[in-house]
Design an enzyme around this catalytic site. Structure first.
Site, short mmCIF file in Angstrom:
data_model
loop_
_atom_site.label_atom_id
_atom_site.label_comp_id
_atom_site.label_asym_id
_atom_site.label_seq_id
_atom_site.Cartn_x
_atom_site.Cartn_y
_atom_site.Cartn_z
N LEU A 125 91.07 18.71 63.08
CA LEU A 125 91.63 19.96 62.57
C LEU A 125 92.11 19.78 61.12
O LEU A 125 91.80 20.58 60.25
CB LEU A 125 92.79 20.43 63.45
CG LEU A 125 93.55 21.68 62.99
CD1 LEU A 125 92.64 22.91 63.04
CD2 LEU A 125 94.79 21.91 63.85
N THR A 126 92.85 18.70 60.86
CA THR A 126 93.49 18.49 59.56
C THR A 126 92.47 18.23 58.46
O THR A 126 91.47 17.53 58.67
CB THR A 126 94.45 17.29 59.65
OG1 THR A 126 95.43 17.56 60.66
CG2 THR A 126 95.16 17.05 58.32
N GLU A 127 92.75 18.77 57.27
CA GLU A 127 91.91 18.55 56.10
C GLU A 127 92.76 18.07 54.93
O GLU A 127 93.99 18.22 54.94
CB GLU A 127 91.17 19.83 55.73
CG GLU A 127 90.21 20.30 56.82
CD GLU A 127 89.34 21.47 56.39
OE1 GLU A 127 89.49 21.94 55.23
OE2 GLU A 127 88.51 21.92 57.20
N ASN A 129 93.47 19.17 51.99
CA ASN A 129 94.31 20.13 51.29
C ASN A 129 94.95 21.17 52.21
O ASN A 129 95.62 22.09 51.74
CB ASN A 129 93.50 20.86 50.22
CG ASN A 129 93.01 19.91 49.14
OD1 ASN A 129 93.81 19.22 48.50
ND2 ASN A 129 91.71 19.84 48.96
N ARG A 268 121.82 -13.88 71.20
CA ARG A 268 122.27 -14.29 69.86
C ARG A 268 123.79 -14.47 69.85
O ARG A 268 124.52 -13.55 70.27
CB ARG A 268 121.86 -13.22 68.85
CG ARG A 268 122.42 -13.40 67.44
CD ARG A 268 121.79 -14.55 66.73
NE ARG A 268 122.11 -14.52 65.30
CZ ARG A 268 121.87 -15.51 64.47
NH1 ARG A 268 121.31 -16.63 64.90
NH2 ARG A 268 122.18 -15.40 63.19
N GLY A 340 118.78 -10.34 59.68
CA GLY A 340 117.68 -10.84 58.87
C GLY A 340 116.41 -11.05 59.67
O GLY A 340 115.30 -10.85 59.16
N GLU A 363 101.18 15.53 64.64
CA GLU A 363 101.25 16.81 65.37
C GLU A 363 102.24 17.77 64.72
O GLU A 363 102.82 18.62 65.40
CB GLU A 363 101.61 16.60 66.84
CG GLU A 363 100.74 15.61 67.59
CD GLU A 363 99.30 16.02 67.69
OE1 GLU A 363 98.98 17.18 67.42
OE2 GLU A 363 98.46 15.16 68.02
#
Length: 379
Positions: A125-127, A129, A268, A340, A363
């Site tokens: 679906l996505t393009e 632009n 720890r 860390g 989505e």
């Protein structure tokens, strides 16, 4: 309303944990480092029935509902979010679109192969632009006798290169017309259809994301899903279920990060005490656990409604919005708890931290979800 795991969910979770210990955990760092998409892994997931969780048994699928589907995504995601993402995209987007809108001939042809992962599915679906502005898509399909000729490109497509079959939405009408787009089933090897550039991503690196390119690609009309002009309306319904998928993906990341943090905080020691005994850590864990449980309730509420065939536009958007933000928050706190070491690749929370961000984007961004929710509550 009880959301205790049913027997199927318990069996699925146990199966995935056993399978993952041998087939996913030993290799996930290599996949992530090399951005390798482990195609053969998904063939094995197909053998387990996880690539056709929602497909009815009549078409070779597992025939489960959304509770089992959410559990499967969560458990796979705790092992490797990229694997969870690819499994979800295959199930809810490509397979889901054919299952929901395909005719009987199309279902018989494609669903059995998708259910076993003989065919890996993609959904376009996505393009470049037109991310959320699908009405202005530039991929066009021009009618030519018994065929349509497609030209254009899609991007950010899961399995854009490796997919064997794709459901693609192209413009067949005027720009901006919600009834001017049509969904097509297109197989790999169709002349004029190919995968394009593969994205080099921050996270979810074991899931393939790439372009789909169409150059005078001829597609027969019998490959149309539903009627001409229904593609956009169909896509919006597919995305309702897709939001549950991303919410479940988010939950898997958050649960994975929380579980790792709890274990680490007990092991720890600082000042001759486990760091879990300090309020600065224990309060973080309490907040993380509360957010995870709230996410779970929203997701399973949407899943319950989906199982009942109810409209879930608001509920799936709420689940996706909240769970995706929680995944980022919990992964961030997990890195803090690890200190860390959380900034190194020796522990899993660094990967959860990178992978989580996709959940607030995929989505539809968090801002898009707020638009969807506000429209529903203001009706």
């Amino acid at each position: 309303m009880s959301f205790d795991l049913n027997e199927n969910q318990k069996l699925i979770a146990e199966m995935i944990r056993d399978f993952g210990a041998k087939e996913i955990t030993p290799f996930r760092k290599g996949w992530d480092d090399l951005q390798e998409f482990p195609v053969q892994l998904f063939k094995k997931l197909g053998d387990l029935g996880l690539m056709g969780v929602l497909i009815p048994t009549a078409y070779g699928g597992s025939g489960f509902g959304y509770f089992e589907y959410v559990t499967a995504i969560v458990e796979l995601t705790k092992l490797d979010p990229g694997v969870g993402l690819s499994m979800a995209a295959h199930n809810s987007l490509c397979s889901g679109h054919i299952m929901m809108f395909g005719n009987e001939e199309q279902k018989k042809k494609y669903l059995p192969k998708l259910a076993t992962c003989e065919f890996l599915g993609a959904w376009g679906l996505t393009e470049p632009n037109t991310g959320s502005d699908a009405g202005n898509m530039r991929t066009v399909a021009i009618e030519d006798g018994d065929h349509f000729i497609l030209n254009g490109a899609k991007n950010f497509i899961t399995h854009g290169v490796s997919g064997d079959v794709a459901v693609v939405i192209a413009r067949t009408g005027e720009v901006g017309d919600s009834h001017g787009m049509t969904a097509f089933i297109i197989e790999r090897g169709t002349p004029g259809f190919r995968g394009g550039r593969k994205e080099d991503k921050l996270g979810m690196r074991s899931s393939e994301t790439a372009e789909l390119i169409f150059e005078d690609c001829r597609v027969h009309k019998n490959q149309i899903l539903g009627d001409v002009g229904e593609g956009f309306i169909q896509s919006m319904k597919i995305l309702d279920g897709g939001r549950i998928s991303i919410a479940a993906l988010s939950l898997g990341i958050a649960e994975g990060a929380l579980e790792a943090s709890i274990q680490y905080s007990k092991e720890r020691e600082q000042f001759n005490k486990p760091i879990s005994s300090f309020q600065g850590i224990s309060f973080k864990l309490a907040d993380m656990a509360t957010q995870v449980e709230a996410s779970k309730l929203l997701i399973f509420q949407a899943a319950d409604m989906k199982n009942k065939g109810l409209n879930i536009t608001k509920e799936s958007a709420m689940a996706k919005l909240y769970a995706s933000e929680v995944s980022v928050s919990v992964a961030n706190e997990a890195v803090q708890i690890f200190g860390g070491y959380g900034f190194t690749k020796d522990y899993p929370v660094e990967k959860f931290y990178r992978d989580a961000k996709l959940c607030t984007i995929g989505e539809g961004t968090s801002e898009i979800q707020k638009m969807v929710i506000s429209r529903q509550i203001l009706k």
